[in-house]
Design a protein around this motif. Structure first.
Motif, PDB file in Angstrom:
ATOM      1  N   GLY A 297     -20.729  -9.323 -51.076  1.00  0.00           N
ATOM      2  CA  GLY A 297     -19.341  -9.734 -50.876  1.00  0.00           C
ATOM      3  C   GLY A 297     -18.480  -8.618 -50.332  1.00  0.00           C
ATOM      4  N   GLU A 298     -18.730  -7.389 -50.802  1.00  0.00           N
ATOM      5  CA  GLU A 298     -17.960  -6.257 -50.308  1.00  0.00           C
ATOM      6  C   GLU A 298     -18.280  -5.982 -48.847  1.00  0.00           C
ATOM      7  OE1 GLU A 298     -17.210  -1.530 -51.389  1.00  0.00           O
ATOM      8  OE2 GLU A 298     -18.301  -2.837 -52.769  1.00  0.00           O
ATOM      9  N   ALA A 299     -19.558  -6.109 -48.471  1.00  0.00           N
ATOM     10  CA  ALA A 299     -19.939  -5.916 -47.073  1.00  0.00           C
ATOM     11  C   ALA A 299     -19.291  -6.970 -46.185  1.00  0.00           C
ATOM     12  CB  ALA A 299     -21.465  -5.959 -46.933  1.00  0.00           C
ATOM     13  N   ASP A 300     -19.231  -8.218 -46.667  1.00  0.00           N
ATOM     14  CA  ASP A 300     -18.561  -9.275 -45.904  1.00  0.00           C
ATOM     15  C   ASP A 300     -17.088  -8.959 -45.707  1.00  0.00           C
ATOM     16  OD1 ASP A 300     -20.938 -10.663 -45.803  1.00  0.00           O
ATOM     17  OD2 ASP A 300     -20.487 -11.902 -47.552  1.00  0.00           O
ATOM     18  N   ALA A 301     -16.435  -8.472 -46.758  1.00  0.00           N
ATOM     19  CA  ALA A 301     -15.011  -8.152 -46.665  1.00  0.00           C
ATOM     20  C   ALA A 301     -14.755  -7.019 -45.663  1.00  0.00           C
ATOM     21  CB  ALA A 301     -14.467  -7.769 -48.042  1.00  0.00           C
ATOM     22  N   LEU A 302     -15.632  -6.011 -45.653  1.00  0.00           N
ATOM     23  CA  LEU A 302     -15.483  -4.919 -44.703  1.00  0.00           C
ATOM     24  C   LEU A 302     -15.693  -5.392 -43.276  1.00  0.00           C
ATOM     25  CD1 LEU A 302     -17.322  -2.027 -46.602  1.00  0.00           C
ATOM     26  CD2 LEU A 302     -14.855  -2.298 -46.244  1.00  0.00           C
ATOM     27  N   GLU A 303     -16.663  -6.293 -43.094  1.00  0.00           N
ATOM     28  CA  GLU A 303     -16.920  -6.816 -41.757  1.00  0.00           C
ATOM     29  C   GLU A 303     -15.745  -7.661 -41.262  1.00  0.00           C
ATOM     30  OE1 GLU A 303     -20.976  -8.259 -39.631  1.00  0.00           O
ATOM     31  OE2 GLU A 303     -20.330  -9.457 -41.342  1.00  0.00           O
ATOM     32  N   LEU A 304     -15.177  -8.469 -42.146  1.00  0.00           N
ATOM     33  CA  LEU A 304     -14.011  -9.260 -41.768  1.00  0.00           C
ATOM     34  C   LEU A 304     -12.822  -8.359 -41.458  1.00  0.00           C
ATOM     35  CD1 LEU A 304     -12.599 -11.985 -41.433  1.00  0.00           C
ATOM     36  CD2 LEU A 304     -12.141 -11.964 -43.900  1.00  0.00           C
ATOM     37  N   ARG A 305     -12.643  -7.320 -42.245  1.00  0.00           N
ATOM     38  CA  ARG A 305     -11.541  -6.384 -41.984  1.00  0.00           C
ATOM     39  C   ARG A 305     -11.702  -5.735 -40.614  1.00  0.00           C
ATOM     40  NH1 ARG A 305      -8.040  -2.393 -44.374  1.00  0.00           N
ATOM     41  NH2 ARG A 305      -8.274  -0.393 -43.337  1.00  0.00           N
ATOM     42  N   ALA A 306     -12.923  -5.338 -40.263  1.00  0.00           N
ATOM     43  CA  ALA A 306     -13.158  -4.741 -38.947  1.00  0.00           C
ATOM     44  C   ALA A 306     -12.823  -5.730 -37.836  1.00  0.00           C
ATOM     45  CB  ALA A 306     -14.607  -4.275 -38.834  1.00  0.00           C
ATOM     46  N   GLY A 307     -13.166  -7.009 -38.061  1.00  0.00           N
ATOM     47  CA  GLY A 307     -12.836  -8.023 -37.069  1.00  0.00           C
ATOM     48  C   GLY A 307     -11.337  -8.214 -36.910  1.00  0.00           C
ATOM     49  N   LEU A 308     -10.600  -8.205 -38.018  1.00  0.00           N
ATOM     50  CA  LEU A 308      -9.151  -8.366 -37.954  1.00  0.00           C
ATOM     51  C   LEU A 308      -8.492  -7.171 -37.263  1.00  0.00           C
ATOM     52  CD1 LEU A 308      -8.402  -9.843 -41.502  1.00  0.00           C
ATOM     53  CD2 LEU A 308      -8.574 -11.065 -39.330  1.00  0.00           C
ATOM     54  N   LEU A 309      -8.998  -5.969 -37.518  1.00  0.00           N
ATOM     55  CA  LEU A 309      -8.450  -4.786 -36.860  1.00  0.00           C
ATOM     56  C   LEU A 309      -8.683  -4.845 -35.354  1.00  0.00           C
ATOM     57  CD1 LEU A 309      -9.454  -1.972 -39.383  1.00  0.00           C
ATOM     58  CD2 LEU A 309      -7.165  -2.877 -38.950  1.00  0.00           C
ATOM     59  N   ALA A 310      -9.855  -5.365 -34.949  1.00  0.00           N
ATOM     60  CA  ALA A 310     -10.122  -5.506 -33.514  1.00  0.00           C
ATOM     61  C   ALA A 310      -9.198  -6.546 -32.885  1.00  0.00           C
ATOM     62  CB  ALA A 310     -11.585  -5.879 -33.297  1.00  0.00           C
ATOM     63  N   LEU A 311      -8.960  -7.650 -33.576  1.00  0.00           N
ATOM     64  CA  LEU A 311      -8.061  -8.681 -33.050  1.00  0.00           C
ATOM     65  C   LEU A 311      -6.616  -8.184 -32.982  1.00  0.00           C
ATOM     66  CD1 LEU A 311      -9.450 -11.853 -34.852  1.00  0.00           C
ATOM     67  CD2 LEU A 311      -9.486 -11.397 -32.394  1.00  0.00           C
ATOM     68  N   ALA A 312      -6.255  -7.281 -33.878  1.00  0.00           N
ATOM     69  CA  ALA A 312      -4.884  -6.761 -33.868  1.00  0.00           C
ATOM     70  C   ALA A 312      -4.572  -6.005 -32.591  1.00  0.00           C
ATOM     71  CB  ALA A 312      -4.666  -5.857 -35.084  1.00  0.00           C
ATOM     72  N   GLU A 313      -5.587  -5.488 -31.912  1.00  0.00           N
ATOM     73  CA  GLU A 313      -5.376  -4.675 -30.715  1.00  0.00           C
ATOM     74  C   GLU A 313      -5.527  -5.470 -29.428  1.00  0.00           C
ATOM     75  OE1 GLU A 313      -4.356  -1.689 -30.862  1.00  0.00           O
ATOM     76  OE2 GLU A 313      -4.627  -1.273 -32.992  1.00  0.00           O
ATOM     77  N   VAL A 314      -5.688  -6.786 -29.504  1.00  0.00           N
ATOM     78  CA  VAL A 314      -5.919  -7.597 -28.309  1.00  0.00           C
ATOM     79  C   VAL A 314      -4.661  -7.634 -27.452  1.00  0.00           C
ATOM     80  CG1 VAL A 314      -6.357  -9.939 -27.482  1.00  0.00           C
ATOM     81  CG2 VAL A 314      -7.720  -9.004 -29.342  1.00  0.00           C
ATOM     82  N   ASP A 315      -4.841  -7.426 -26.148  1.00  0.00           N
ATOM     83  CA  ASP A 315      -3.742  -7.526 -25.178  1.00  0.00           C
ATOM     84  C   ASP A 315      -4.028  -8.675 -24.215  1.00  0.00           C
ATOM     85  OD1 ASP A 315      -2.281  -5.312 -26.136  1.00  0.00           O
ATOM     86  OD2 ASP A 315      -3.615  -3.937 -25.062  1.00  0.00           O
ATOM     87  N   PHE A 316      -2.992  -9.390 -23.854  1.00  0.00           N
ATOM     88  CA  PHE A 316      -3.128 -10.511 -22.930  1.00  0.00           C
ATOM     89  C   PHE A 316      -2.719 -10.036 -21.526  1.00  0.00           C
ATOM     90  CE2 PHE A 316      -3.143 -12.384 -27.011  1.00  0.00           C
ATOM     91  CZ  PHE A 316      -3.778 -13.610 -26.913  1.00  0.00           C
TER      92      PHE A 316
END
Length: 420
Positions: A297-316
């Motif tokens: 569960g902790e590994a899943d949470a870290l992976e999701l956090r990494a995904g959210l951080l990547a989405l935070a930097e998306v530019d259109f």
């Protein structure tokens, strides 16, 4: 307004007034030969000198230490920040405040009463990484004649990650995001089935693959390969389009984050691509779904956090000439697309190239609310529908809506001709 790092000593309005008064008294003493005026001028100048020395000594040794306790929070959430004052003033201070030169996304400039510990929280107003900016220590002497500004800077930042919203089971089933039981137990696209690998110490003897061992001449262990066909692709149309507003950008990224979380919770491997085909983020099958292991569960949470951080930097800002190039999407069994509804959603973007061999394809397109000041003015006769609309876009199901519609509303939009 930002401040430059360094130390600045300047007189206050009271100090300037006393300095002017001291000069006037001195000039009058020269003109009138009145000794009391000269004494007053000397006393005022001495007071100014004592005030300047006092504030310099009081500020000696005082330093600030700032820590961010929540470096990534959802947009609209509050990030905790701790500021500590190290050292002690050599002389008493008359007044002191702490001034943070924050960006507008974190609330702008703010003052805090000077204390040894100054915990506070900042509201994150926009998606993306935001530098906290300089931090100034403003000190005044007991007489209020001088102010000492000591400004320091650091590399601390707070990232506003996209908001994950709730999704009902009905919306998940309608879009084909359902759990494993909904997908069937047979071997799907890309599934390899049981495979054999070399035996290693600790493997269960009951898992030995005797037929493969006989063919290879060494002990082989049977291992069930997961179904690689349970791979979902989410395409985010990051093309630079005239009608795109920051509100639409943030909502599209929020929907992408929700899909990343929901698909992962249902056992999907998820890849999110931008319009040029570059991978923004990916998550594998969640380990916590297989067992109740806290580490999984902790590994899943870290992976999701990494995904959210990547989405935070998306530019259109992708150029139209670069869009439409897929990146190995052949084994995708579920495809979703998110973009702007500018009258011709996903124009210039070959969605089929991203979809691979997926049979379930859903595209969601949003337009700005008429109340959005950054949105282009709609025609006078245009009235936003009360529910999203659903139609066909080639092999895709296209659902269009506004910022007022949630992801749940979009995925459960009624078929054409059905009652709303």
């Amino acid at each position: 307004m930002s401040a430059r790092p360094g130390t600045v000593l300047r007189p206050t309005a009271r100090g300037v007034l006393l300095a002017v008064l001291a000069v006037v008294c001195w000039l009058l003493a020269d003109l009138t030969n009145l000794v009391p005026l000269r004494s007053v001028a000397a006393a005022l100048l001495l007071l100014l000198l004592v005030g300047a020395a006092a504030i310099l000594l009081a500020g000696t040794g005082l330093r600030l230490r700032r820590r961010v306790l929540d470096d990534a929070v959802a947009v609209g959430g509050r990030a905790r920040v701790q500021i500590e004052l190290t050292g002690r003033p050599l002389l008493p201070l008359g007044r002191g405040i702490l001034r943070e030169h924050l960006p507008e996304a974190l609330g702008g400039e703010r003052d805090l009463p000077l204390q040894n510990r100054m915990p506070h929280a900042l509201t994150v107003g926009r998606r993306g990484a935001h530098r906290l900016g300089p931090c100034s220590l403003l000190l005044r002497d007991l007489f209020g004649l001088f102010q000492l500004r000591r400004t320091s800077t650091d590399a601390l930042r707070i990232t506003g990650v996209p908001v994950i919203t709730a999704l009902t089971p009905l919306a998940a089933r309608t879009a084909g995001l359902g759990g494993r039981a909904d997908q069937g137990a047979g071997i799907g696209v890309g599934e390899i089935g049981p495979i054999a690998r070399p035996y290693v110490a600790g493997d269960d003897i009951r898992r030995i693959h005797w037929r493969a061992s006989a063919r290879s001449g060494q002990l082989m262990t049977r291992e069930d390969e997961p179904v690689s066909g349970r791979s979902a692709m989410v395409v985010l149309d990051t093309t630079s389009r005239p009608g795109m507003t920051p509100a639409v950008e943030d909502r599209l990224v929020s929907h992408a984050a929700t899909l990343l979380d929901v698909l992962g919770a249902h056992g999907w491997e998820v890849r999110i691509l931008d319009a040029s085909g570059d991978e923004i983020t990916r998550t594998g099958r969640r380990r916590g779904l297989e067992s109740a292991s806290p580490l999984g569960g902790e590994a899943d949470a870290l992976e999701l956090r990494a995904g959210l951080l990547a989405l935070a930097e998306v530019d259109f800002d992708d150029e139209p000439a670069r869009v439409g190039h897929d990146h190995a999407a052949g084994l995708t069994s579920l495809a979703l697309a998110l973009g702007l509804d500018d009258g011709e959603p996903f124009a210039g973007l070959d969605l089929d190239r991203f979809a691979g061999r997926s049979s379930h394809r859903t595209a969601l397109a949003l337009r700005s609310d008429p109340a959005d000041p950054a949105a282009p003015a709609p025609p006078s006769a245009a009235v936003p529908p009360s529910v999203p609309t659903r139609r066909r876009l080639g092999a895709w199901t296209l659902v269009t809506g506004t910022l007022a519609h949630s992801l749940d509303d979009l995925l459960t939009a009624p078929e054409p001709g059905s009652p709303a």
